[in-house]
Scaffold this motif. Structure first.
Motif, PDB file in Angstrom:
ATOM      1  N   LYS A   1       0.762   0.503  -2.360  1.00  0.00           N
ATOM      2  CA  LYS A   1       2.039  -0.202  -2.253  1.00  0.00           C
ATOM      3  C   LYS A   1       2.136  -0.943  -0.919  1.00  0.00           C
ATOM      4  O   LYS A   1       2.559  -2.101  -0.867  1.00  0.00           O
ATOM      5  CB  LYS A   1       3.194   0.782  -2.388  1.00  0.00           C
ATOM      6  CG  LYS A   1       4.554   0.131  -2.380  1.00  0.00           C
ATOM      7  CD  LYS A   1       5.637   1.156  -2.617  1.00  0.00           C
ATOM      8  CE  LYS A   1       6.994   0.512  -2.686  1.00  0.00           C
ATOM      9  NZ  LYS A   1       8.048   1.477  -2.997  1.00  0.00           N
ATOM     10  N   PHE A   2       1.730  -0.293   0.169  1.00  0.00           N
ATOM     11  CA  PHE A   2       1.771  -0.942   1.476  1.00  0.00           C
ATOM     12  C   PHE A   2       0.782  -2.106   1.527  1.00  0.00           C
ATOM     13  O   PHE A   2       1.091  -3.166   2.068  1.00  0.00           O
ATOM     14  CB  PHE A   2       1.463   0.064   2.589  1.00  0.00           C
ATOM     15  CG  PHE A   2       1.672  -0.498   3.959  1.00  0.00           C
ATOM     16  CD1 PHE A   2       2.951  -0.659   4.462  1.00  0.00           C
ATOM     17  CD2 PHE A   2       0.597  -0.867   4.743  1.00  0.00           C
ATOM     18  CE1 PHE A   2       3.155  -1.191   5.727  1.00  0.00           C
ATOM     19  CE2 PHE A   2       0.786  -1.396   6.002  1.00  0.00           C
ATOM     20  CZ  PHE A   2       2.073  -1.555   6.500  1.00  0.00           C
TER      21      PHE A   2
ATOM     22  N   TYR B   1       2.349  -4.935  -0.263  1.00  0.00           N
ATOM     23  CA  TYR B   1       3.384  -5.545   0.587  1.00  0.00           C
ATOM     24  C   TYR B   1       2.740  -6.495   1.602  1.00  0.00           C
ATOM     25  O   TYR B   1       3.183  -7.638   1.762  1.00  0.00           O
ATOM     26  CB  TYR B   1       4.187  -4.443   1.294  1.00  0.00           C
ATOM     27  CG  TYR B   1       4.835  -4.845   2.586  1.00  0.00           C
ATOM     28  CD1 TYR B   1       5.912  -5.717   2.614  1.00  0.00           C
ATOM     29  CD2 TYR B   1       4.362  -4.354   3.795  1.00  0.00           C
ATOM     30  CE1 TYR B   1       6.501  -6.081   3.805  1.00  0.00           C
ATOM     31  CE2 TYR B   1       4.954  -4.710   4.991  1.00  0.00           C
ATOM     32  CZ  TYR B   1       6.018  -5.577   4.991  1.00  0.00           C
ATOM     33  OH  TYR B   1       6.592  -5.948   6.180  1.00  0.00           O
TER      34      TYR B   1
ATOM     35  N   LYS C   1       3.057 -10.610   1.547  1.00  0.00           N
ATOM     36  CA  LYS C   1       3.602 -11.239   2.763  1.00  0.00           C
ATOM     37  C   LYS C   1       2.661 -12.315   3.288  1.00  0.00           C
ATOM     38  O   LYS C   1       3.093 -13.431   3.583  1.00  0.00           O
ATOM     39  CB  LYS C   1       3.832 -10.178   3.838  1.00  0.00           C
ATOM     40  CG  LYS C   1       4.284 -10.765   5.157  1.00  0.00           C
ATOM     41  CD  LYS C   1       4.508  -9.723   6.198  1.00  0.00           C
ATOM     42  CE  LYS C   1       3.203  -9.082   6.567  1.00  0.00           C
ATOM     43  NZ  LYS C   1       3.288  -8.217   7.732  1.00  0.00           N
TER      44      LYS C   1
ATOM     45  N   SER D   1       8.593 -10.754   6.781  1.00  0.00           N
ATOM     46  CA  SER D   1       8.190  -9.341   6.799  1.00  0.00           C
ATOM     47  C   SER D   1       9.372  -8.426   6.544  1.00  0.00           C
ATOM     48  O   SER D   1       9.275  -7.487   5.745  1.00  0.00           O
ATOM     49  CB  SER D   1       7.563  -8.983   8.152  1.00  0.00           C
ATOM     50  OG  SER D   1       6.391  -9.681   8.360  1.00  0.00           O
TER      51      SER D   1
ATOM     52  N   LEU E   1      10.672  -8.884   2.808  1.00  0.00           N
ATOM     53  CA  LEU E   1       9.785  -8.269   1.830  1.00  0.00           C
ATOM     54  C   LEU E   1       9.738  -6.750   1.990  1.00  0.00           C
ATOM     55  O   LEU E   1       9.618  -6.023   1.008  1.00  0.00           O
ATOM     56  CB  LEU E   1       8.372  -8.856   1.948  1.00  0.00           C
ATOM     57  CG  LEU E   1       8.200 -10.244   1.362  1.00  0.00           C
ATOM     58  CD1 LEU E   1       6.816 -10.788   1.642  1.00  0.00           C
ATOM     59  CD2 LEU E   1       8.490 -10.262  -0.121  1.00  0.00           C
ATOM     60  N   PHE E   2       9.851  -6.263   3.230  1.00  0.00           N
ATOM     61  CA  PHE E   2       9.889  -4.820   3.445  1.00  0.00           C
ATOM     62  C   PHE E   2      11.103  -4.221   2.759  1.00  0.00           C
ATOM     63  O   PHE E   2      10.995  -3.200   2.086  1.00  0.00           O
ATOM     64  CB  PHE E   2       9.907  -4.511   4.942  1.00  0.00           C
ATOM     65  CG  PHE E   2       9.864  -3.049   5.236  1.00  0.00           C
ATOM     66  CD1 PHE E   2       8.653  -2.382   5.272  1.00  0.00           C
ATOM     67  CD2 PHE E   2      11.024  -2.336   5.454  1.00  0.00           C
ATOM     68  CE1 PHE E   2       8.607  -1.028   5.524  1.00  0.00           C
ATOM     69  CE2 PHE E   2      10.988  -0.985   5.705  1.00  0.00           C
ATOM     70  CZ  PHE E   2       9.770  -0.328   5.744  1.00  0.00           C
TER      71      PHE E   2
ATOM     72  N   PHE F   1      10.380  -4.286  -1.033  1.00  0.00           N
ATOM     73  CA  PHE F   1       9.389  -3.315  -1.481  1.00  0.00           C
ATOM     74  C   PHE F   1       9.857  -1.870  -1.280  1.00  0.00           C
ATOM     75  O   PHE F   1       9.530  -1.005  -2.067  1.00  0.00           O
ATOM     76  CB  PHE F   1       8.065  -3.520  -0.734  1.00  0.00           C
ATOM     77  CG  PHE F   1       7.139  -4.497  -1.390  1.00  0.00           C
ATOM     78  CD1 PHE F   1       5.990  -4.070  -2.015  1.00  0.00           C
ATOM     79  CD2 PHE F   1       7.405  -5.853  -1.369  1.00  0.00           C
ATOM     80  CE1 PHE F   1       5.132  -4.962  -2.613  1.00  0.00           C
ATOM     81  CE2 PHE F   1       6.561  -6.763  -1.953  1.00  0.00           C
ATOM     82  CZ  PHE F   1       5.413  -6.312  -2.583  1.00  0.00           C
ATOM     83  N   TYR F   2      10.566  -1.622  -0.182  1.00  0.00           N
ATOM     84  CA  TYR F   2      10.900  -0.247   0.195  1.00  0.00           C
ATOM     85  C   TYR F   2      12.401   0.023   0.206  1.00  0.00           C
ATOM     86  O   TYR F   2      12.862   0.884   0.937  1.00  0.00           O
ATOM     87  CB  TYR F   2      10.314   0.067   1.578  1.00  0.00           C
ATOM     88  CG  TYR F   2       8.814   0.137   1.580  1.00  0.00           C
ATOM     89  CD1 TYR F   2       8.158   1.265   1.117  1.00  0.00           C
ATOM     90  CD2 TYR F   2       8.056  -0.932   2.039  1.00  0.00           C
ATOM     91  CE1 TYR F   2       6.782   1.343   1.113  1.00  0.00           C
ATOM     92  CE2 TYR F   2       6.678  -0.868   2.043  1.00  0.00           C
ATOM     93  CZ  TYR F   2       6.046   0.275   1.579  1.00  0.00           C
ATOM     94  OH  TYR F   2       4.678   0.342   1.573  1.00  0.00           O
TER      95      TYR F   2
END
Length: 121
Positions: A6-7, A10, A14, A107, A110-111, A114-115
């Motif tokens: 997942k990271f 991400y 990005k 960043s 999108l962070f 995603f999270y």
């Protein structure tokens, strides 16, 4: 393993969006007739070195932040995004440019995308 994938996703999303932004903003034209093998591998190395470095350096602090209280989580994430900015600063000409601010904004957005579930809990 799922957290690492997942990271990595991400970071990949990005950087893909960021490279598209740089390409469109720069009005560059590629001449594929002049591409040789050495130039191709150099371009691949240059395009992938910073994303891979970010995955290696930032994965553990991000995972650590989700195991902390909200206040500590925000502090750790602030440090993570500061480190990301410092990497871009050091890897380039150490002169503040618009693209650096765009990359940090991208960043953060999108962070959060995603999270969002881990960030809120």
């Amino acid at each position: 393993m799922g957290a690492f994938v997942k990271f990595g996703g991400y970071i990949a999303v990005k950087w893909i969006i960021f490279y598209i932004y740089l390409f469109l903003e720069g009005n560059s034209k590629w001449d594929f007739g002049r591409v040789n093998v050495e130039g191709f591998f150099l371009a691949v190395f240059m395009l992938l070195s910073l994303p891979i470095l970010e995955v290696v350096l930032l994965f553990l602090p991000v995972r650590l932040s989700f195991r902390q209280s909200k206040r500590n989580r925000l502090l750790i994430l602030f440090c993570v995004f500061s480190l990301e900015f410092a990497l871009g600063w050091y890897a380039t000409n150490q002169d503040l440019a618009t693209w650096m601010l765009v990359k940090i904004g991208l960043s953060i957005l999108l962070f959060l995308l995603f999270y969002r579930k881990q960030f809120i809990s």
